[in-house]
Design a protein around this motif. Structure first.
Motif, PDB file in Angstrom:
ATOM      1  N   VAL A 188       2.026  37.500  -4.524  1.00 12.84           N
ATOM      2  CA  VAL A 188       1.618  36.254  -5.174  1.00 12.84           C
ATOM      3  C   VAL A 188       0.690  35.468  -4.254  1.00 12.84           C
ATOM      4  N   ASP A 189      -0.047  34.540  -4.854  1.00  5.33           N
ATOM      5  CA  ASP A 189      -0.993  33.719  -4.104  1.00  5.33           C
ATOM      6  C   ASP A 189      -0.299  32.573  -3.375  1.00  5.33           C
ATOM      7  N   ALA A 190      -0.775  32.307  -2.163  1.00  6.25           N
ATOM      8  CA  ALA A 190      -0.443  31.080  -1.440  1.00  6.25           C
ATOM      9  C   ALA A 190      -1.768  30.485  -0.962  1.00  6.25           C
ATOM     10  N   LYS A 191      -1.845  29.171  -0.802  1.00  7.75           N
ATOM     11  CA  LYS A 191      -3.129  28.531  -0.512  1.00  7.75           C
ATOM     12  C   LYS A 191      -3.036  27.571   0.669  1.00  7.75           C
ATOM     13  N   LEU A 192      -4.138  27.514   1.404  1.00 12.53           N
ATOM     14  CA  LEU A 192      -4.358  26.508   2.435  1.00 12.53           C
ATOM     15  C   LEU A 192      -5.711  25.867   2.144  1.00 12.53           C
ATOM     16  N   GLU A 193      -5.747  24.559   2.023  1.00 13.34           N
ATOM     17  CA  GLU A 193      -7.001  23.869   1.721  1.00 13.34           C
ATOM     18  C   GLU A 193      -7.081  22.565   2.499  1.00 13.34           C
ATOM     19  N   GLN A 194      -8.205  22.398   3.203  1.00 14.31           N
ATOM     20  CA  GLN A 194      -8.408  21.146   3.942  1.00 14.31           C
ATOM     21  C   GLN A 194      -9.809  21.100   4.515  1.00 14.31           C
ATOM     22  N   ASP A 195     -10.535  20.019   4.266  1.00 16.52           N
ATOM     23  CA  ASP A 195     -11.828  19.745   4.912  1.00 16.52           C
ATOM     24  C   ASP A 195     -12.765  20.951   4.920  1.00 16.52           C
ATOM     25  N   GLY A 196     -13.042  21.484   3.756  1.00 18.67           N
ATOM     26  CA  GLY A 196     -13.994  22.585   3.665  1.00 18.67           C
ATOM     27  C   GLY A 196     -13.400  23.956   3.888  1.00 18.67           C
ATOM     28  N   VAL A 197     -12.089  24.012   4.143  1.00 16.01           N
ATOM     29  CA  VAL A 197     -11.408  25.299   4.318  1.00 16.01           C
ATOM     30  C   VAL A 197     -10.613  25.606   3.054  1.00 16.01           C
ATOM     31  N   SER A 198     -10.807  26.800   2.525  1.00 15.27           N
ATOM     32  CA  SER A 198     -10.040  27.247   1.363  1.00 15.27           C
ATOM     33  C   SER A 198      -9.609  28.690   1.609  1.00 15.27           C
TER      34      SER A 198
END
Length: 383
Positions: A188-198
């Motif tokens: 399954v998908d997990a996500k990290l997103e912050q300040d231009g990072v995906s």
């Protein structure tokens, strides 16, 4: 004359009686017709198997934990015979210890290969005690395992030469492949997103070994978190971006192979910079699978220098060989690099990456930005 005619009638009656007995021998007229339609194969029929350092490998089919699906795994034995196959099935399916496979034989029906299995009475007694789903799992596991092992299309099961009747099903005709799933777990998908990072990264769910699942989910999550922290602390422009996604290349009960695809878009750059890395997991041992674990890197290096044993886009073939020679100089130098491909358990940085797809091995090799940053090279070798 009357006596002679009566003798003819008596002989004819005997013939009909004998014929009728022959057709009733299996306990089923349909089964008898099915068996009669098989043309026996003369001589020995060997299983189609793979020799590996771990032993002789074959695919074993069995029910998942909830007995809802038939799944597949690879097992290793000293020698594959009908007895060793049944031993593995009996252990995995927890069959009655009195069950015996009395005879295995082979034939042809039209253009299809037929495997014929004759069990003892204990098999019928055991099958009658099962639920409907349990019966389906056992019959499907036996059918798929023997069809796969002997690369055949049809299977016929009897008990002491007669029809197997469980009270729910009378097995009078050929059996074909039962539906199965290659894995009982999910990615399954997990996500990290912050300040231009995906970053979209994989996490495993439903793996039978909870400890192994936790170990690899932690490894993957920690790796991606470190990548994110490294990017954010590097002082990049707010207009720059870092994106990562993944593709599952192999997902079986034995192996999980995942290709990670990343792009870095820097302010003012005409095209993004691409990068690739992989996670390859042996789900039997819980260890990382490295290229050198299943490929002879010395021979591979020689083949790559010789221009054989691999496939790349035709337009890039000449450049690829030139680049190998320019960077590595000799096959020995390339072999040392290939030996360091993929993540090691000691945490050392890999020299490159590989993944597994449809039984084939692929390597990801860095190339100049103008050529796409990375090339994916298919090796002419099985995993």
């Amino acid at each position: 004359m009357l006596k002679k005619w009566m003798r003819y009638m008596l002989l004819a009656a005997c013939c009909l009686t004998l014929t009728g007995c022959a057709r009733k021998e299996t306990g089923s007229e349909l089964l008898t017709e099915t068996k009669d339609a098989v043309v026996p194969v003369d001589g020995k029929v060997d299983p189609v198997v793979e020799e590996t350092p771990e032993g002789t490998a074959f695919h074993l089919y069995y029910g998942d934990e909830n007995a809802e699906n038939i799944v597949q795994k690879t097992v290793y034995v000293d020698k594959v015979t009908e007895d060793s196959v049944m031993e593995q099935l009996a252990q995995t399916l927890k069959l009655d210890s009195n069950i015996r496979l009395k005879k295995i034989s082979f034939g042809m029906h039209g253009g299809d290969k037929v495997v014929m299995l004759d069990f003892n009475q204990a098999f019928a007694d055991y099958m009658k005690k099962l639920s409907q789903s349990g019966e389906t799992v056992v019959m499907g596991s036996i059918t798929n395992t023997f069809l796969d092992c002997y690369q055949s299309e049809l299977l016929l099961v009897t008990v002491e030469g007669k029809v197997l009747d469980t009270g729910r099903e009378a097995y009078e005709e050929y059996l074909e492949w039962y539906p199965y799933v290659e894995s009982s777990y999910k990615v399954v998908d997990a996500k990290l997103e912050q300040d231009g990072v995906s970053i979209t990264y994989p996490q495993i769910e439903g793996l039978g070994d909870a400890r192994m699942q936790e170990k690899w989910n932690d490894i993957i999550r920690s790796t991606e978190e470190r990548a994110m922290e490294g990017w954010l602390s590097g002082g990049e422009s707010q207009d720059d971006s870092y994106e990562v996604s993944y593709v599952v290349k192999t997902m079986t009960p034995d192996t999980l192979s995942i290709l990670m695809n990343g792009n870095i878009c820097e302010q003012g750059a005409v095209h993004p910079y691409g990068f690739k890395y992989t996670y390859n997991i042996d789900l039997n041992t819980g260890e990382s699978i490295r290229l050198a674990d299943h490929v002879d890197v010395d021979r591979l290096a020689e083949n790559l220098f010789a221009g054989t044993g691999y496939y790349v886009e035709e337009s890039a073939a000449d450049y690829f060989r030139e680049r190998l020679e320019a960077i590595y100089g000799t096959p020995d130098s390339l072999a040392r690099s290939l030996a360091g491909y993929d993540y090691a358990e000691d945490g050392s940085a890999p020299y490159g990456y590989s993944y597994l797809e449809n039984g084939k091995v692929w390597i990801c090799m860095e190339v100049p930005h103008a050529l796409g940053d990375y090339m994916e090279i298919e090796l002419d070798t099985q995993q």
